[in-house]
Design a protein around this motif. Structure first.
Motif, PDB file in Angstrom:
ATOM      1  N   ALA A 101      -8.524  15.338  -1.751  1.00 55.33           N
ATOM      2  CA  ALA A 101      -7.681  15.993  -0.656  1.00 55.33           C
ATOM      3  C   ALA A 101      -6.439  15.687  -0.757  1.00 55.33           C
ATOM      4  CB  ALA A 101      -8.388  14.873   0.729  1.00 55.33           C
ATOM      5  N   LEU A 102      -5.708  15.330  -1.736  1.00 55.56           N
ATOM      6  CA  LEU A 102      -4.299  15.183  -1.871  1.00 55.56           C
ATOM      7  C   LEU A 102      -3.568  16.413  -1.895  1.00 55.56           C
ATOM      8  CD1 LEU A 102      -2.463  12.710  -1.615  1.00 55.56           C
ATOM      9  CD2 LEU A 102      -2.631  12.388  -4.188  1.00 55.56           C
ATOM     10  N   THR A 103      -2.780  16.716  -0.940  1.00 54.84           N
ATOM     11  CA  THR A 103      -1.910  18.071  -1.077  1.00 54.84           C
ATOM     12  C   THR A 103      -0.682  18.070  -1.831  1.00 54.84           C
ATOM     13  OG1 THR A 103      -1.116  17.792   1.127  1.00 54.84           O
ATOM     14  CG2 THR A 103      -3.243  18.853   0.974  1.00 54.84           C
ATOM     15  N   LEU A 104       0.106  19.071  -1.713  1.00 53.21           N
ATOM     16  CA  LEU A 104       1.639  18.943  -2.263  1.00 53.21           C
ATOM     17  C   LEU A 104       2.433  18.035  -1.577  1.00 53.21           C
ATOM     18  CD1 LEU A 104       2.107  22.780  -3.340  1.00 53.21           C
ATOM     19  CD2 LEU A 104       2.293  20.836  -4.953  1.00 53.21           C
ATOM     20  N   GLY A 105       3.119  17.373  -2.301  1.00 51.77           N
ATOM     21  CA  GLY A 105       4.107  16.347  -1.588  1.00 51.77           C
ATOM     22  C   GLY A 105       3.568  15.247  -0.888  1.00 51.77           C
ATOM     23  N   LYS A 106       2.157  14.972  -1.028  1.00 55.58           N
ATOM     24  CA  LYS A 106       1.641  13.653  -0.574  1.00 55.58           C
ATOM     25  C   LYS A 106       1.357  12.798  -1.377  1.00 55.58           C
ATOM     26  CE  LYS A 106       1.352  15.857   3.558  1.00 55.58           C
ATOM     27  NZ  LYS A 106       2.443  15.231   4.662  1.00 55.58           N
ATOM     28  N   SER A 107       0.949  11.714  -0.903  1.00 55.61           N
ATOM     29  CA  SER A 107       0.981  10.391  -1.652  1.00 55.61           C
ATOM     30  C   SER A 107      -0.431   9.364  -0.975  1.00 55.61           C
ATOM     31  CB  SER A 107       1.920   9.580  -2.052  1.00 55.61           C
ATOM     32  OG  SER A 107       2.549   9.020  -0.751  1.00 55.61           O
ATOM     33  N   ILE A 108      -0.856   8.566  -1.652  1.00 58.08           N
ATOM     34  CA  ILE A 108      -1.792   7.589  -1.293  1.00 58.08           C
ATOM     35  C   ILE A 108      -1.118   6.121  -1.617  1.00 58.08           C
ATOM     36  CG2 ILE A 108      -4.021   6.536  -1.835  1.00 58.08           C
ATOM     37  CD1 ILE A 108      -4.998   9.296  -2.590  1.00 58.08           C
ATOM     38  N   GLN A 109      -1.047   5.396  -0.370  1.00 56.37           N
ATOM     39  CA  GLN A 109      -0.305   4.227  -0.383  1.00 56.37           C
ATOM     40  C   GLN A 109      -1.423   3.225  -0.638  1.00 56.37           C
ATOM     41  OE1 GLN A 109       2.318   4.438   3.011  1.00 56.37           O
ATOM     42  NE2 GLN A 109       3.874   5.029   1.460  1.00 56.37           N
ATOM     43  N   VAL A 110      -1.032   2.127  -0.986  1.00 61.39           N
ATOM     44  CA  VAL A 110      -1.868   0.774  -0.899  1.00 61.39           C
ATOM     45  C   VAL A 110      -2.707   0.378   0.515  1.00 61.39           C
ATOM     46  CG1 VAL A 110      -2.146  -1.630  -1.420  1.00 61.39           C
ATOM     47  CG2 VAL A 110      -0.903  -0.172  -2.918  1.00 61.39           C
ATOM     48  N   GLY A 111      -1.936   0.644   1.386  1.00 58.97           N
ATOM     49  CA  GLY A 111      -2.297   0.228   2.905  1.00 58.97           C
ATOM     50  C   GLY A 111      -3.462   1.159   3.441  1.00 58.97           C
ATOM     51  N   GLU A 112      -3.519   2.508   2.632  1.00 58.07           N
ATOM     52  CA  GLU A 112      -4.422   3.263   3.077  1.00 58.07           C
ATOM     53  C   GLU A 112      -5.866   3.079   2.489  1.00 58.07           C
ATOM     54  OE1 GLU A 112      -3.111   7.486   2.162  1.00 58.07           O
ATOM     55  OE2 GLU A 112      -1.041   6.724   2.731  1.00 58.07           O
ATOM     56  N   LEU A 113      -5.831   2.286   1.376  1.00 61.78           N
ATOM     57  CA  LEU A 113      -7.005   1.999   0.391  1.00 61.78           C
ATOM     58  C   LEU A 113      -7.644   0.953   1.189  1.00 61.78           C
ATOM     59  CD1 LEU A 113      -5.607   2.177  -2.858  1.00 61.78           C
ATOM     60  CD2 LEU A 113      -6.694   3.973  -2.050  1.00 61.78           C
ATOM     61  N   ASN A 114      -9.032   0.976   0.899  1.00 61.13           N
ATOM     62  CA  ASN A 114     -10.114  -0.169   1.467  1.00 61.13           C
ATOM     63  C   ASN A 114     -11.284  -0.195   0.446  1.00 61.13           C
ATOM     64  OD1 ASN A 114     -11.393  -1.945   2.935  1.00 61.13           O
ATOM     65  ND2 ASN A 114     -11.964  -0.807   4.516  1.00 61.13           N
ATOM     66  N   PHE A 115     -11.477  -1.431   0.017  1.00 57.77           N
ATOM     67  CA  PHE A 115     -12.952  -1.673  -0.897  1.00 57.77           C
ATOM     68  C   PHE A 115     -13.451  -3.024  -0.425  1.00 57.77           C
ATOM     69  CE2 PHE A 115      -9.361   0.104  -3.578  1.00 57.77           C
ATOM     70  CZ  PHE A 115      -9.810   1.425  -3.957  1.00 57.77           C
ATOM     71  N   ASP A 116     -14.662  -2.755  -0.323  1.00 58.49           N
ATOM     72  CA  ASP A 116     -15.604  -3.675  -0.055  1.00 58.49           C
ATOM     73  C   ASP A 116     -15.738  -4.827  -0.946  1.00 58.49           C
ATOM     74  OD1 ASP A 116     -16.780  -2.433   2.255  1.00 58.49           O
ATOM     75  OD2 ASP A 116     -18.673  -1.672   1.062  1.00 58.49           O
ATOM     76  N   GLY A 117     -15.300  -6.106  -0.298  1.00 59.01           N
ATOM     77  CA  GLY A 117     -15.250  -7.580  -0.890  1.00 59.01           C
ATOM     78  C   GLY A 117     -14.036  -7.708  -1.675  1.00 59.01           C
ATOM     79  N   LEU A 118     -13.070  -6.528  -1.707  1.00 63.04           N
ATOM     80  CA  LEU A 118     -11.632  -6.774  -2.354  1.00 63.04           C
ATOM     81  C   LEU A 118     -10.690  -6.778  -1.283  1.00 63.04           C
ATOM     82  CD1 LEU A 118     -11.825  -4.350  -5.108  1.00 63.04           C
ATOM     83  CD2 LEU A 118     -12.443  -6.500  -5.283  1.00 63.04           C
ATOM     84  N   GLU A 119      -9.633  -7.856  -1.473  1.00 66.77           N
ATOM     85  CA  GLU A 119      -8.355  -7.820  -0.876  1.00 66.77           C
ATOM     86  C   GLU A 119      -7.487  -7.446  -1.602  1.00 66.77           C
ATOM     87  OE1 GLU A 119      -5.459 -11.085   1.362  1.00 66.77           O
ATOM     88  OE2 GLU A 119      -7.645 -11.669   0.990  1.00 66.77           O
ATOM     89  N   LEU A 120      -6.584  -6.342  -1.146  1.00 66.37           N
ATOM     90  CA  LEU A 120      -5.304  -5.905  -2.020  1.00 66.37           C
ATOM     91  C   LEU A 120      -4.395  -6.478  -1.622  1.00 66.37           C
ATOM     92  CD1 LEU A 120      -6.269  -2.025  -1.560  1.00 66.37           C
ATOM     93  CD2 LEU A 120      -6.829  -3.533  -3.556  1.00 66.37           C
ATOM     94  N   LEU A 121      -3.572  -7.144  -2.818  1.00 60.20           N
ATOM     95  CA  LEU A 121      -2.444  -7.757  -2.455  1.00 60.20           C
ATOM     96  C   LEU A 121      -1.020  -7.210  -2.825  1.00 60.20           C
ATOM     97  CD1 LEU A 121      -3.665 -11.169  -4.192  1.00 60.20           C
ATOM     98  CD2 LEU A 121      -3.675 -10.642  -1.731  1.00 60.20           C
ATOM     99  N   ASN A 122      -1.072  -6.105  -3.207  1.00 62.70           N
ATOM    100  CA  ASN A 122       0.128  -5.116  -3.349  1.00 62.70           C
ATOM    101  C   ASN A 122       0.701  -4.979  -1.927  1.00 62.70           C
ATOM    102  OD1 ASN A 122      -1.927  -4.442  -5.677  1.00 62.70           O
ATOM    103  ND2 ASN A 122       0.281  -3.974  -6.626  1.00 62.70           N
ATOM    104  N   ALA A 123       1.985  -4.508  -1.980  1.00 60.46           N
ATOM    105  CA  ALA A 123       2.626  -4.093  -0.717  1.00 60.46           C
ATOM    106  C   ALA A 123       1.912  -3.069  -0.291  1.00 60.46           C
ATOM    107  CB  ALA A 123       4.210  -3.808  -1.145  1.00 60.46           C
TER     108      ALA A 123
END
Length: 192
Positions: free
Chosen positions: A148-170
């Motif tokens: 679903a990623l369109t031109l000029g768009k990005s995915i940031q760490v804050g938008e991600l979510n995984f079961d059982g994982l805590e993301l520690l990146n900014a």
């Protein structure tokens, strides 16, 4: 998570001189931290035994046998000689079923992004994500769907979510993005 069998020999002598002597015998000084006791266990492993553990992007749970004791561990750090690339030292972390660990997990992008179909270029900015989880919940790779990623768009760490994982990146760190190429800009200008 894949497992890796490794056998080490306990070393009594610790320091520069003994470590140099071990390296001349084609052995690598190593240490395992994080056990029930506060002290670390110093041991040596042979260069040939750890080759497949070190020179791979995959994450392994190491079944470590030191003398008569067995440990479950992960490879935490590798110290390499700056000129010769020889392995100088290995650090392992003793893992337990109920204690979370912090580890870097490789990122894999799945799918063909809409922005790429429109002439953009997909770039992966973060090759690994730092996660905190129980060792048996840590995946070999983190898969991210980019269809679903369109031109000029990005995915940031804050938008991600995984079961059982805590993301520690900014939270605002960019994982991947679709950049406009010159050809796409020219096409947009021509049509606009």
């Amino acid at each position: 998570m894949k497992t890796f069998e490794l056998t080490g020999e306990v070393r009594e002598a610790v320091g520069k001189k003994p470590s140099k002597a071990f390296r001349k015998e084609d052995k690598i000084p190593a240490v395992i931290y994080g056990g029930e006791k506060a002290e670390a266990i110093h041991f040596t492993v042979t260069n040939s035994d750890v080759r497949k553990l070190i020179y791979t992007p995959e994450i392994f749970l190491v079944d470590l046998t030191i003398g008569k004791d067995n440990y479950k561990a992960i490879l935490k750090d590798i110290q390499v000689h700056p000129v010769t690339d020889a392995i100088l030292h290995l650090d392992f972390l003793h893992v337990f079923e109920n204690k979370p660990i912090v580890i870097d997990v490789p990122v894999v992008l799945d799918g063909l992004a809409e922005g790429v179909k429109a002439g953009g270029k997909l770039s992966l900015d973060l090759r690994k994500l730092k996660v905190k989880a129980l060792y048996n919940k840590v995946p070999e790779k983190v898969h991210i769907d980019v269809t679903a990623l369109t031109l000029g768009k990005s995915i940031q760490v804050g938008e991600l979510n995984f079961d059982g994982l805590e993301l520690l990146n900014a939270k605002n760190a960019v994982v991947c993005r679709v950049q406009l190429t010159r050809a796409a800009r020219g096409l947009a200008a021509k049509n606009g």
